[in-house]
Design an enzyme around this catalytic site. Structure first.
Site, mmCIF file in Angstrom:
data_model
loop_
_atom_site.group_PDB
_atom_site.id
_atom_site.type_symbol
_atom_site.label_atom_id
_atom_site.label_comp_id
_atom_site.label_asym_id
_atom_site.label_seq_id
_atom_site.Cartn_x
_atom_site.Cartn_y
_atom_site.Cartn_z
ATOM 1 N N ASP A 12 0.833 -1.214 0.000
ATOM 2 C CA ASP A 12 0.000 0.000 0.000
ATOM 3 C C ASP A 12 0.864 1.259 0.000
ATOM 4 O O ASP A 12 0.656 2.179 0.801
ATOM 5 C CB ASP A 12 -0.943 0.011 1.212
ATOM 6 C CG ASP A 12 -1.619 -1.324 1.450
ATOM 7 O OD1 ASP A 12 -2.023 -1.955 0.458
ATOM 8 O OD2 ASP A 12 -1.736 -1.737 2.615
ATOM 9 N N GLU A 51 -11.178 -0.466 -3.963
ATOM 10 C CA GLU A 51 -10.460 0.132 -2.832
ATOM 11 C C GLU A 51 -9.226 0.854 -3.341
ATOM 12 O O GLU A 51 -8.938 0.902 -4.536
ATOM 13 C CB GLU A 51 -10.084 -0.946 -1.805
ATOM 14 C CG GLU A 51 -9.069 -1.963 -2.321
ATOM 15 C CD GLU A 51 -8.714 -3.032 -1.302
ATOM 16 O OE1 GLU A 51 -9.479 -3.222 -0.330
ATOM 17 O OE2 GLU A 51 -7.659 -3.691 -1.474
#
Length: 316
Positions: A14, A194
């Site tokens: 991420d 997402e």
């Protein structure tokens, strides 16, 4: 042409890179999911060897005490903010993994690595459900909040939402759902949209996002809107029916996604993402630590659309 070692930084999922002034800042999920750490360097390349500085650790209990996911660092009106997702120990024990909410930290000191970080609490949305992967950006003179959340009345794990902010941790007005999992490539393993990220080019605002489970099915989708159009009107948005960045079996790059964007000093757009170099994952993919941070240039087509290409192979 810029190329970087691949992986760029190992065991950091991420990934988010902020270019601010003469510095680049790096923040990402750590394999232990227990802290927030920032790296700073004078160049993109320098981030690889920069020393991580821990600026916050999760408490032993409470709503921010488990699974610290996907932090982002932002500099807004001379203050620093970190958005991150966290779960409550009790909810995790009784209800399972997907109980995250979004939280914000603020630092009013000039240096985010040595300054004091203050917890501003949960970023509240109209429904109290699984929420994660927030980012923020300034557009049309307003500050916006962009994130993923589970809707109580829509099947799946998370959709992409957009809202204006009244301050960096408080929404203003009603959010707009920009995208939900609807195509096959968004619904493999889990129904997921997402990890949204914002990229501007010419007279268009783009939002990339990630879809499907976090194994080799993970991939990137794309939304876009004219830069002068009202972003809170759903009819102004367009969505690619196909993924724009996917697993490359040939290059042994699996599940590329959860990206962010930055620029080189020359102004070239850089895609920052994570991917694994194998598919044989034991147990839950989220607990496999080898989603490594990787970088590649974004190329632009003559029609103004981004071309992300394919994930390059690991460098020897």
């Amino acid at each position: 042409m810029h190329t970087w070692p691949n992986p760029f930084i190992e065991q950091r999922a991420d990934p988010f890179i902020l270019q601010d002034g003469n510095h680049y800042y790096f923040i990402a999920s750590v394999p232990e999911y227990d802290r927030l750490e920032i790296r700073r360097a004078d160049s993109l390349e320098g981030l690889r060897d920069a020393t991580p500085v821990v600026v916050w650790r999760k408490p032993e209990s409470g709503p921010m005490s488990e699974l610290i996911w996907a932090p982002e660092l932002h500099h807004i009106e001379n203050k620093w903010y970190i958005y991150f997702a966290a779960a409550h120990t009790q909810a995790l024990d009784s209800l399972g993994m997907f109980q995250h909410r979004m939280f914000a930290l603020e630092c009013t000191n000039a240096d985010p690595l040595t300054g004091i970080w203050v917890e501003k609490g949960q970023v509240k949305t109209p429904f109290d459900t699984f929420a994660l992967d927030a980012t923020t950006f300034n557009h049309q003179g307003k500050q916006w909040y962009l994130w993923a959340q589970k809707s109580p009345d829509i099947a799946g794990n998370s959709n992409i939402y957009l809202a204006e902010l009244s301050n960096p941790w408080t929404l203003k007005g009603e959010p707009l759902m920009l995208s939900k999992p609807e195509y096959d490539w968004e619904c493999r393993g889990f129904l997921v949209n997402e990890g949204p990220a914002v990229l501007r080019h010419g007279d268009t605002l783009f939002i990339s996002y990630s879809a499907s489970a976090t194994d080799e099915n993970y991939c990137m989708g794309l939304l876009w809107i004219a830069a002068d159009a009202d972003p809170l009107k759903p009819e102004n948005w367009q969505k690619s029916p196909h993924p724009v960045f996917t697993t490359s079996n040939e290059n042994r790059q699996y599940g590329p996604g959860h990206n962010s964007f930055t620029k080189t000093p020359d102004g070239e757009d850089v895609l920052i993402y994570h991917a694994r170099n194998y598919t044989e994952i034991e147990g839950d993919p989220l607990y496999d630590p080898n989603r490594h941070t990787r970088l590649k240039l974004v190329h632009w087509k003559e029609n103004g659309m981004p071309d992300f290409g394919i994930p390059p192979a690991d460098t020897p």
